[in-house]
Design an enzyme around this catalytic site. Structure first.
Site, short mmCIF file in Angstrom:
data_model
loop_
_atom_site.label_atom_id
_atom_site.label_comp_id
_atom_site.label_asym_id
_atom_site.label_seq_id
_atom_site.Cartn_x
_atom_site.Cartn_y
_atom_site.Cartn_z
N ASN A 18 54.89 54.91 32.31
CA ASN A 18 55.00 56.18 31.56
C ASN A 18 54.24 57.29 32.28
OD1 ASN A 18 56.53 56.05 28.91
ND2 ASN A 18 55.35 54.14 28.86
N MET A 94 45.10 50.80 26.42
CA MET A 94 45.00 49.75 25.43
C MET A 94 43.59 49.64 24.81
SD MET A 94 48.10 49.16 25.44
CE MET A 94 48.75 47.68 24.70
N HIS A 113 54.23 54.75 21.69
CA HIS A 113 54.21 53.42 21.08
C HIS A 113 55.62 52.84 21.12
CE1 HIS A 113 52.69 50.20 18.56
NE2 HIS A 113 53.81 50.31 17.86
C1 GAR Z 1 54.45 50.94 27.05
O1 GAR Z 1 55.54 50.19 26.60
C2 GAR Z 1 53.76 51.63 25.90
O2 GAR Z 1 54.64 52.06 24.91
C3 GAR Z 1 52.87 50.53 25.39
O3 GAR Z 1 52.39 49.88 26.54
C4 GAR Z 1 53.34 50.00 27.59
C5 GAR Z 1 52.65 50.59 28.79
O4 GAR Z 1 53.51 50.59 29.89
N1 GAR Z 1 51.82 51.04 24.59
C6 GAR Z 1 51.35 50.41 23.52
O5 GAR Z 1 51.74 49.33 23.15
C7 GAR Z 1 50.25 51.15 22.78
N2 GAR Z 1 49.98 50.53 21.55
P1 GAR Z 1 53.23 51.51 31.15
O6 GAR Z 1 51.80 51.21 31.60
O7 GAR Z 1 54.22 51.05 32.15
O8 GAR Z 1 53.40 52.94 30.74
#
Ligand code: GAR
Length: 199
Positions: A18, A94, A113
């Site tokens: 992201n 996280m 999320h």
């Molecule tokens: C993503 O899917 C985001 O939505 C989730 O962690 C992943 C991070 O991916 N976030 C949560 O679950 C927050 N509660 P990334 O590091 O590739 O962006």
């Protein structure tokens, strides 16, 4: 009057896809934001290398080095305050931010999320969606408030759950939508702020 330009801090804990989507959006002329700093609570987060390769300043505030959450968050606040920052984007960050930190950045922290909030707060969203036999899920970009996964929604994207979806296949399709949703949410905030300034 010039168009509004938001300075972003992106908080990550892992691979940072992201974060990459936001960095890429910022390369488009006309996109109303730029990334001032990427901050990780994990020293080995993959996203740190990606951000550094893009020439973006990176910082690590390792939560394990602090004996309490308030101390960790004080350090985090100090680090982020050293940069020009209008908006903090949590992108796979996280750690749950406490009220003390959130109050220092009123309406200036957003999160992504992987579910259609208010459904499926917390972790393992795709697994729970499949177990419950849902036919749709998605992702939500929302303002961060002290209650976890509860702030006002900015952008939601809906994704169909297919009969033979696994956590991985569903997660991959939701992630594609996350990468669209996050830049849209930042753009929306910039538009709102421009109207406020103009009005
Ligand atoms: C993503 O899917 C985001 O939505 C989730 O962690 C992943 C991070 O991916 N976030 C949560 O679950 C927050 N509660 P990334 O590091 O590739 O962006």
């Amino acid at each position: 009057m010039g168009a509004i330009m938001l300075d972003l801090a992106i908080f990550i804990s892992g691979r940072g896809s992201n974060m990459s989507a936001i960095i890429d959006a910022c390369k488009n002329s006309g996109f109303p934001a730029r990334v001032s700093v990427v901050i990780s609570n994990k020293p080995d987060a993959k996203g740190l290398e990606i951000a550094a390769a893009e020439g973006i300043p990176t910082q690590v505030v390792d939560h394990k080095l602090y004996s309490s959450k308030p101390e960790f968050e004080e350090a985090l606040h100090e680090v982020v305050s050293a940069y020009s920052v209008d908006l903090i984007c949590l992108a796979g960050f996280m750690r749950i931010l406490g009220v003390g930190f959130i109050q220092k950045w009123p309406d200036q922290i957003i999160n992504i999320h992987p579910s259609l909030l208010p459904e499926y707060k917390g972790l393992h969203t795709h697994q729970r969606v499949i177990e419950d036999g849902k036919d749709k899920t998605g992702c939500t970009v929302h303002y961060v408030v002290p209650e976890v996964d509860a702030g006002q929604t900015l952008v939601q994207k809906v994704v169909s759950v297919l009969p033979d979806d696994t956590e991985e296949t569903l997660g991959a399709r939701v992630l594609e939508q996350e990468h669209e949703a996050y830049p849209e949410a930042i753009d929306l905030i910039a538009q709102k702020l421009s109207k406020r300034v103009a009005g």
